[in-house]
Write an enzyme that holds these catalytic residues in place. Structure first.
Site: not given
Ligand SMILES: *Cc1c(COP(=O)(O)O)cnc(C)c1O
Length: 438
Positions: A246, A151, A279
């Site tokens: 990512d 994702y 995050k």
């Protein structure tokens, strides 16, 4: 440490959910929070502290989601709260540069040798989308490879699943994404070297980038194998495609330098071309970043032709929160201690499952872990989704009833923070012992 709510609450999770569903689609502002995968009523959170969440009914939970990764220090770390309060008092947003933004960029760059410069944005979605625009702009090519089960946020070009044949381009996974928008995105199986080679054979010269979660945390917890990662790097280099890591989830979470530090240890000289963070670097505030070598980043506006911007990018309160968080996790020994704690949790879970005669596999790195009701660790999305879903859902609810808050879907990773104590882990393992018996 007040326990009294500061504003009237709807008193029960069910009432809060009903109220929210009237005015917010599904009652939530991000779909996984609605508990659709596991059923039942989402817990509405009133407050959090350390390793714990309290819902509106006053029930306490040991939190293994940590806001999906950012809360690596636990909730309400005093140094982080002080930094946020001080920054807020100086001003919430200026729309002009601040020194703190350079300080945060320096802190990120200091731990990630593949990155000379970063640009700060407000969400992982925005960072991944911008990183791919940068890769496309820098290479002058259009095509992308992504892997099934990874994702990268909800940008149009990345909401895509595999087409029917090998090396065919993808189909949208969301309504509202026209097929033309994903026609340049090729979706391959994770950890499948043969598919990768076939895709580069067919399209190597047209590929702008391959984007990958080096340790995938959006299909539970699945590592890229070393042979897969080595070949991926070789093929990108050979064909002039950018390898985009990512690390929104893994960055400053599996190790200080992210997953790329681990692959660089195992594969000397290894580095991605572009990295995406989020995050943890925001410490719980909306903040993300993407970075690369200086010559690649020079393609971005205002220096170069690749446009990217943001009203709240580098927001001073978010930046202060991220900086304070990084300051704590860069202290010597932080990751050793966090890794040990996470490992004791997952080894404990495996032992409890063995006692109960339940097939369970676990893996972890730094403060991120996964567990599967299966007899071997899955290597790709299909294998993850073939693990025992009814058993996972039963376990999830049995743990929640016992005050342990795990991710409400079998395809999500788990997170341990520095605030999780040995007692919290012991309580979790006792809950798991009871849950697996029932
Ligand atoms: C969470 C996540 C994103 C998206 O970040 P948001 O801040 O939710 O937009 C992108 N990539 C990965 C690997 C993620 O885990």
């Amino acid at each position: 440490m007040s326990t009294s709510p500061t504003r009237p609450s709807s008193a029960t999770n069910a009432a809060a959910f009903e109220r929210a569903q009237r005015v917010i689609p599904g009652g939530v502002n991000s779909p996984v929070r609605a508990f659709r995968a596991v059923g039942g009523t989402p817990r509405f959170i009133a407050r959090a502290e350390g390793a714990y969440l309290w819902d509106v009914e006053g029930r306490r939970y040991v939190d293994y989601i940590g806001s999906w990764g950012p809360m690596i220090l636990g909730h309400g770390h005093p140094a982080v709260l002080d930094a946020v309060r001080e920054a807020a008092a100086r001003g919430l947003s200026f729309g002009a540069p601040t020194e703190a933004e350079a300080e945060l960029a320096e802190a990120i760059i200091a731990e990630v040798p593949s990155v000379d410069q970063v640009r700060l944005v407000s969400s992982g979605t925005e960072a991944a989308m911008s990183a791919l625009r940068l890769a496309r702009g820098a290479t002058g090519r259009a095509k992308l490879i992504k892997f099934e089960g990874c994702y990268h946020g909800h940008a149009d070009a990345l909401l895509v699943k595999a087409g029917s044949g090998l090396a065919t381009f993808g189909h949208p996974t969301s309504a509202g994404v026209p097929p033309e928008v994903v026609q340049h995105t090729l979706v391959l199986e994770y950890n499948n070297v043969q598919q990768l080679e076939a895709a580069f054979d067919a399209h190597g010269g047209e590929l702008a980038a391959v984007v990958v979660e080096p340790i995938a945390g959006n299909m539970n917890f699945v590592r890229s194998s070393l042979p897969f990662m080595r070949r991926l790097r070789e093929l990108c280099t050979k064909h002039g495609a950018m390898l985009v890591f990512d690390e929104v989830m893994t960055g400053f979470r599996v190790a200080l330098g992210g997953a790329q530090a681990l692959y660089a240890q195992a594969l000397p000289g290894f580095a991605p071309d572009v990295s995406v963070f989020g995050k943890v670097i925001g410490g719980g505030m909306p903040l993300a970043a993407f970075g690369a070598r200086r010559d690649v980043m020079a393609q971005l506006a205002p220096l170069g032709p690749v446009y990217q911007a943001g009203t709240l990018s580098g927001n001073p309160v978010a930046t202060a929160c991220g900086l304070a968080t990084l300051r704590e996790i860069r202290k010597p020994g932080f990751f050793d201690a966090l890794g040990r704690r996470t490992q004791s949790l997952r080894e404990g879970l495996a032992a409890v499952a063995r006692e109960a005669g339940v097939p369970l596999c676990t893996d972890s790195e730094g403060g991120m872990f996964g567990f599967f009701f299966a007899s071997t660790l899955p290597q790709n999305y299909t294998a993850v989704m073939a693990t025992d879903q009814p058993r996972f859902n039963g376990f999830f609810h049995a743990m929640l009833d016992r005050g342990v808050y795990l991710a409400p879907a079998l395809y999500e990773a788990g997170f341990v923070s520095a605030a999780h104590s040995d007692e919290d882990i012991a309580l979790t393992l006792e809950a798991a012992r009871q849950a697996l018996r029932s």
